[in-house]
Scaffold this motif. Structure first.
Motif, PDB file in Angstrom:
ATOM      1  N   GLY A   1      33.681 -36.995  55.869  1.00  0.00           N
ATOM      2  CA  GLY A   1      33.550 -38.352  55.991  1.00  0.00           C
ATOM      3  C   GLY A   1      33.935 -39.113  54.797  1.00  0.00           C
ATOM      4  N   LEU A   2      33.733 -38.555  53.690  1.00  0.00           N
ATOM      5  CA  LEU A   2      34.065 -39.131  52.360  1.00  0.00           C
ATOM      6  C   LEU A   2      35.665 -39.197  52.238  1.00  0.00           C
ATOM      7  CD1 LEU A   2      33.576 -40.221  49.567  1.00  0.00           C
ATOM      8  CD2 LEU A   2      33.454 -37.987  48.628  1.00  0.00           C
TER       9      LEU A   2
ATOM     10  N   VAL B   1      36.107 -36.447  58.859  1.00  0.00           N
ATOM     11  CA  VAL B   1      37.238 -37.548  58.491  1.00  0.00           C
ATOM     12  C   VAL B   1      37.091 -38.597  59.706  1.00  0.00           C
ATOM     13  CG1 VAL B   1      39.563 -37.821  58.408  1.00  0.00           C
ATOM     14  CG2 VAL B   1      38.653 -35.750  57.440  1.00  0.00           C
ATOM     15  N   ASP B   2      37.143 -38.270  60.973  1.00  0.00           N
ATOM     16  CA  ASP B   2      37.323 -39.119  61.950  1.00  0.00           C
ATOM     17  C   ASP B   2      36.077 -40.064  61.712  1.00  0.00           C
ATOM     18  OD1 ASP B   2      37.727 -39.878  65.162  1.00  0.00           O
ATOM     19  OD2 ASP B   2      35.486 -39.790  64.787  1.00  0.00           O
ATOM     20  N   GLY B   3      34.757 -39.634  61.393  1.00  0.00           N
ATOM     21  CA  GLY B   3      33.758 -40.412  61.186  1.00  0.00           C
ATOM     22  C   GLY B   3      33.881 -41.422  60.198  1.00  0.00           C
TER      23      GLY B   3
ATOM     24  N   GLY C   1      31.497 -46.864  52.250  1.00  0.00           N
ATOM     25  CA  GLY C   1      31.594 -45.848  52.718  1.00  0.00           C
ATOM     26  C   GLY C   1      31.384 -44.789  51.820  1.00  0.00           C
ATOM     27  N   THR C   2      31.933 -44.583  50.693  1.00  0.00           N
ATOM     28  CA  THR C   2      31.882 -43.766  49.718  1.00  0.00           C
ATOM     29  C   THR C   2      30.347 -43.487  49.187  1.00  0.00           C
ATOM     30  OG1 THR C   2      33.911 -44.257  48.752  1.00  0.00           O
ATOM     31  CG2 THR C   2      32.368 -42.917  47.123  1.00  0.00           C
ATOM     32  N   VAL C   3      29.619 -44.638  48.905  1.00  0.00           N
ATOM     33  CA  VAL C   3      27.988 -44.671  48.777  1.00  0.00           C
ATOM     34  C   VAL C   3      27.414 -43.932  49.910  1.00  0.00           C
ATOM     35  CG1 VAL C   3      26.054 -45.703  48.228  1.00  0.00           C
ATOM     36  CG2 VAL C   3      28.123 -46.527  47.258  1.00  0.00           C
ATOM     37  N   ASN C   4      27.894 -44.268  51.101  1.00  0.00           N
ATOM     38  CA  ASN C   4      27.202 -43.764  52.077  1.00  0.00           C
ATOM     39  C   ASN C   4      27.208 -42.354  52.297  1.00  0.00           C
ATOM     40  OD1 ASN C   4      25.934 -43.783  54.837  1.00  0.00           O
ATOM     41  ND2 ASN C   4      28.126 -43.566  55.737  1.00  0.00           N
ATOM     42  N   TRP C   5      28.466 -41.734  52.329  1.00  0.00           N
ATOM     43  CA  TRP C   5      28.599 -40.401  52.468  1.00  0.00           C
ATOM     44  C   TRP C   5      28.400 -39.590  51.194  1.00  0.00           C
ATOM     45  CZ3 TRP C   5      29.606 -38.493  57.143  1.00  0.00           C
ATOM     46  CH2 TRP C   5      30.240 -39.357  57.886  1.00  0.00           C
TER      47      TRP C   5
ATOM     48  N   PHE D   1      25.418 -36.797  51.626  1.00  0.00           N
ATOM     49  CA  PHE D   1      25.620 -35.206  50.884  1.00  0.00           C
ATOM     50  C   PHE D   1      24.420 -35.096  50.037  1.00  0.00           C
ATOM     51  CE2 PHE D   1      27.491 -32.273  47.954  1.00  0.00           C
ATOM     52  CZ  PHE D   1      27.837 -31.266  48.807  1.00  0.00           C
ATOM     53  N   ALA D   2      24.168 -35.944  49.213  1.00  0.00           N
ATOM     54  CA  ALA D   2      22.978 -35.779  48.298  1.00  0.00           C
ATOM     55  C   ALA D   2      21.596 -35.514  48.921  1.00  0.00           C
ATOM     56  CB  ALA D   2      22.878 -36.883  47.264  1.00  0.00           C
TER      57      ALA D   2
END
Length: 543
Positions: free
Chosen positions: A108-109, A163-165, A442-446, A450-451
């Motif tokens: 996703g990232l 990646v699609d998400g 999106g970066t913060v979201n993914w 993960f965290a």
């Protein structure tokens, strides 16, 4: 500034709407009539088709791995023993399973980071179409992993599906934000969240033993992904590209006019085109912002901070952690293990109903009350859940209260925090800022996703049932931040939202004068000549 937002401003408050005598402009319609007309067939079609092949698949892949977990682990063990001649070590199996689940977030990232580059050349609609290639290839890899006796295919397929998400959650909200009239921008934006919840529910439903959740059919759970992707692939080409993208980034007036006509459901779009052309002159000498430029812009400082806080709270509020406890809580309530999947369906059902409720009321209540109320109620129910978990052995009925608390947390999340973060990201930023903003969000979201997956087992081990107090604290912090910082964006233009943040940023955007001129001209006000004033105000600058 969104040109169509000027055309769809609240009629009852615009005294210049009727224009000068003989202008031929119609008297104001009632609010209900306006709202009904805003929902054209094309808007409904593009939101349903777009979300089915995008956010639906994201939600589906969040839940689809739960039901076949024991069969997938057995498949890993058999593949390992066939290759190496001995069973897999338990620690290695745990590591492989953790990678299988968490690599979705890594994908996703990656998808988020490449979404801007793809969208710049292909546009919003074509990016969603190309994205179906990732979904279909991932479905084929995962569906045939058992037959090929290669568990690596399942892991790679999960990564590609991530990646699609990542691309979907960056491009779809942007697309819906750019094509929707201001009056229904929130409701249309909630379609993303609604289909995420429908996807989660569908994954739980198909995972039942009577359907695909058994040892002989679990690969088909992943093959199902091809169906919504194929539907989007054959349907979306018949719907238009974002008119804002066509006009402001491709400078294609003819196609933009046709897109306006299709999405607005009327032939006469001269007013919308005039307003959009005014914005086009503003954007003519402006390049798309990079993420670094977005972070450095002083007039966007609090918009950026608010989006980061919103997306972080969206993932760190503890909803994902709920799923770790669901089965054990249902078991302590006396529900037989074989019946647990059916009871778990109630969580997906509550998610879907709460998200639909949010979509129905968001234009009445606004974004701010739903966010503050949603996080506030989550904190309350997390506290109640902690109490019931601590006392669950004291009485036979207490575990049932835990189930109620779980459902209440889910409902509170989906009523506001579950979908509004994606809407706010589109509303806070203008055309040239929006792609970078969605990359950042999106970066913060993914990363937050993960965290949570990485750290929650350690939090659970250290705090046991008190772990939900950590998430309650995050929800309280989020609610307080939104109460003091977040302005209401309902029914407001991008220029008005920027001006609201300018008070806190103590810096005005460089195109503010140009936007004011455009607004005055569109509403019949005097205003200076837009082509000269606006170009001079932003020439060679980054918005």
């Amino acid at each position: 500034m969104d040109p169509r937002e000027l055309s769809s401003a609240p009629l009852t408050h615009d005294r210049s709407y009727l224009g000068p005598p003989g202008s031929g402009r119609k008297p104001p319609e009632c609010h209900h009539q306006r709202r009904r007309k805003d929902w054209s067939c094309s808007l409904v079609a593009v939101s349903l088709v777009g979300a089915l092949g995008s956010s639906f698949l994201y939600g589906y892949n969040l839940s689809v791995v739960n039901a076949p977990t024991p069969y997938i682990k057995a498949f890993y063990n058999e593949s390992w023993e066939r290759r190496h001649g001995h069973p897999i070590d338990p620690d290695t199996l745990t590591l492989l399973w953790s990678v299988t689940v968490s690599i979705f977030a890594i994908g996703g990232l990656v998808g988020t980071l490449i979404a801007k580059k793809i969208g710049k050349f292909l546009g919003r609609k074509n990016t969603l179409l190309v994205n179906n290639g990732f979904a279909i290839s991932a479905a084929l890899l995962m569906a045939f992993a058992l037959q090929a006796e290669a568990f690596e295919m399942l892991i790679v397929g999960r990564f590609i599906m991530g990646v699609d998400g990542g691309i979907s959650l960056s491009v779809l909200p942007m697309y819906l934000n750019e094509i929707s009239p201001k009056e229904i921008r929130g409701s249309l934006g909630q379609v993303t969240a609604i289909f995420i919840c429908i996807g989660v529910f569908t994954g739980q439903l198909l995972g039942l033993p009577e359907l695909l959740g058994k040892e002989s059919t679990w690969p088909y759970l992943f093959g199902v992904i091809m169906v919504p992707a194929f539907i989007q692939l054959v349907s979306l080409p018949f719907l238009p590209e974002s008119p804002r993208y066509l006009l402001l980034e491709k400078h294609d007036e003819a196609r933009a006019m046709k897109a306006f006509q299709t999405f607005l459901g009327k032939a006469d779009v001269s007013q919308e085109m005039q307003e959009a052309l005014a914005e086009s002159r503003v954007q003519r000498n402006v390049h798309l912002l990079s993420v670094l430029e977005l972070l450095r812009a002083p007039f966007l400082r609090w918009q950026v901070i608010t989006v980061v806080v919103t997306m972080a709270c969206y993932q760190l509020c503890g909803l994902n952690a709920i799923w770790f406890y669901t089965n054990s809580i249902f078991g302590k309530a006396g529900i037989p293990q074989e019946k647990t999947p059916y009871v778990t369906l109630s969580t997906g059902g509550v998610e879907t109903l709460a998200s639909i409720f949010s979509g129905l009321v968001i234009e009445r209540l606004g974004r701010r009350p739903l966010l503050i109320g949603g996080f506030g109620l989550m904190a309350v129910f997390f506290g109640a859940l902690t109490v019931t978990l601590v006392l669950q052995d004291h009485a036979a009925w207490i575990p049932y209260l835990s189930i109620v608390c779980i459902l209440a947390v889910i409902a509170a999340f989906c009523s506001g925090p579950g979908g509004i973060p994606f809407i706010l990201t589109g509303e806070f930023f203008q055309q040239s800022q929006r792609p970078a903003a969605f990359i950042m969000a999106g970066t913060v979201n993914w990363l937050s996703n993960f965290a949570v997956g990485l750290l929650f087992p350690f939090i659970q081990r250290s705090l046991d049932t008190y772990c939900f107090l950590v998430f309650a604290a995050i929800c309280v912090i989020g609610a307080l931040y939104f109460y003091f910082v977040l302005p209401e964006t309902k029914n407001r233009t991008h220029a008005e939202i920027s001006q609201e943040f300018a008070k806190r940023n103590k810096a005005s955007p460089p195109e503010e004068t140009g936007d004011t001129a455009v607004a005055e001209k569109a509403n019949g006000g005097p205003g200076p000549d837009s082509s000269s004033t606006l170009d001079n105000g932003v020439k060679d600058r980054a918005v």
